[in-house]
Write an enzyme that holds these catalytic residues in place. Structure first.
Site, PDB file in Angstrom:
ATOM      1  N   ASP A 254       0.719  -1.198  -0.026  1.00  0.00           N
ATOM      2  CA  ASP A 254       0.293  -0.009  -0.038  1.00  0.00           C
ATOM      3  C   ASP A 254       0.873   1.286  -0.069  1.00  0.00           C
ATOM      4  O   ASP A 254       2.204   1.314   0.649  1.00  0.00           O
ATOM      5  CB  ASP A 254      -1.006   0.083   1.192  1.00  0.00           C
TER       6      ASP A 254
ATOM      7  N   ASP B 283       4.573   1.820  -4.557  1.00  0.00           N
ATOM      8  CA  ASP B 283       3.827   2.547  -5.596  1.00  0.00           C
ATOM      9  C   ASP B 283       3.177   1.500  -6.577  1.00  0.00           C
ATOM     10  O   ASP B 283       4.143   0.934  -7.304  1.00  0.00           O
ATOM     11  CB  ASP B 283       4.673   3.660  -6.231  1.00  0.00           C
ATOM     12  N   VAL B 284       2.223   1.130  -6.410  1.00  0.00           N
ATOM     13  CA  VAL B 284       1.845  -0.090  -7.105  1.00  0.00           C
ATOM     14  C   VAL B 284       1.595  -0.032  -8.449  1.00  0.00           C
ATOM     15  O   VAL B 284       1.158  -0.900  -9.456  1.00  0.00           O
ATOM     16  CB  VAL B 284       0.444  -0.791  -6.402  1.00  0.00           C
TER      17      VAL B 284
ATOM     18  N   TYR C  56     -14.659   5.630 -15.099  1.00  0.00           N
ATOM     19  CA  TYR C  56     -14.449   4.340 -13.952  1.00  0.00           C
ATOM     20  C   TYR C  56     -14.936   3.043 -14.815  1.00  0.00           C
ATOM     21  O   TYR C  56     -14.067   2.136 -14.669  1.00  0.00           O
ATOM     22  CB  TYR C  56     -15.284   4.603 -12.755  1.00  0.00           C
TER      23      TYR C  56
ATOM     24  N   LYS D 235     -12.531  -0.240 -15.475  1.00  0.00           N
ATOM     25  CA  LYS D 235     -12.895  -1.432 -14.912  1.00  0.00           C
ATOM     26  C   LYS D 235     -13.097  -2.384 -15.920  1.00  0.00           C
ATOM     27  O   LYS D 235     -12.613  -3.744 -16.086  1.00  0.00           O
ATOM     28  CB  LYS D 235     -13.893  -1.345 -14.053  1.00  0.00           C
TER      29      LYS D 235
ATOM     30  N   THR E 264     -19.233   0.325   2.537  1.00  0.00           N
ATOM     31  CA  THR E 264     -17.981   0.857   3.344  1.00  0.00           C
ATOM     32  C   THR E 264     -18.234   2.338   3.861  1.00  0.00           C
ATOM     33  O   THR E 264     -19.462   2.871   3.554  1.00  0.00           O
ATOM     34  CB  THR E 264     -16.865   1.039   2.187  1.00  0.00           C
TER      35      THR E 264
END
Length: 237
Positions: free
Chosen positions: A37, A62-63, A155, A159, A190
């Site tokens: 993360d 840094d993914v 988005y 995806k 969430t």
């Protein structure tokens, strides 16, 4: 038999709602975790018990940068053992406006955290799995990938790209013993989503734990014949 016992699994976005739920579930089933993360402190606060265990590794990463992920994964594998799974939960939502009103910066953000992060992490871990001709990769797409709505163009498009990437990678690797699948959650329950959902909508939201359980199945040997799947986890949606 608990077939996650002793498995070394990389989980990205470990400080997020789904990432943390997945980490807790996997740890409870005996997996050894490499938790990535950008905010290591937040991971350690959110997953305090896991962070104290010598069976897991946590790193600020840094993914979206393949080399950054690789620089963590290789030493973690040397310490914990061969990596057998990758779960990419990093992602985000930016929307609510029309295509014409969506800023290019929002498109770039969605591309970075939804698609680029998924590709970068997969490329960093995949050679480890191919070398042993085994392993499972799980990507996080979305119900919006197959049923986009207004105000979701950036988005949904990214995806959808994650889903297509998953299917392509599955086709490339199935003969080499590596499985790749995508999970398509609906709106999850969430704290962030509760801030804008009505009570009626909340009743239809998906518990992150339910999504984590599907991910656990896909990483386990119970799903050894499953690859290239797009699994909807949408509850009543």
């Amino acid at each position: 038999m608990n077939d996650l016992e002793g498995r070394v699994v990389v989980i990205t976005g470990a400080a997020g709602n789904l990432g943390a739920a997945t980490a807790r579930l996997f740890a409870s089933r005996g997996a050894k975790l490499v938790l990535l993360d950008r905010d290591e402190k937040r991971v350690r606060e959110e997953l305090e018990e896991i962070a104290r265990s010598p069976n897991h590794r946590i790193a600020a990463t840094d993914v979206t940068d393949e080399s950054s992920v690789r620089s963590v994964v290789i030493p973690a594998e040397q310490e914990l053992g061969p990596i057998q799974g990758l779960v990419c939960t990093v992602g985000g939502y930016k929307g609510g406006v029309t295509v014409m009103d969506t800023a290019w910066s929002d498109w770039e953000l969605m591309l970075a955290i939804n698609l680029r992060a998924t590709v970068a992490c997969s490329r960093a871990v995949l050679p480890r799995l191919l070398a042993r001709r085994s392993g499972s990769i799980v990507h996080l797409a979305s119900l919006a990938a197959i049923g986009p709505g207004p105000g979701q163009a950036a988005y949904s498009a990214t995806k959808s790209a994650v889903l297509s990437f998953s299917e392509s990678l599955a086709a490339e690797t199935k003969e080499q013993g590596v499985r790749v699948n995508a999970v398509l959650p609906g709106t999850m329950d969430t704290p962030q989503n509760r801030a804008w959902m009505s009570d009626a909508d909340r009743d239809r939201a998906v518990d992150p734990i339910a999504v984590a359980e599907v991910i656990a199945f896909l990483v386990s040997e119970a799903s050894r014949a499953v690859t290239g799947a797009a699994i909807r986890v949408s509850g009543k949606q």
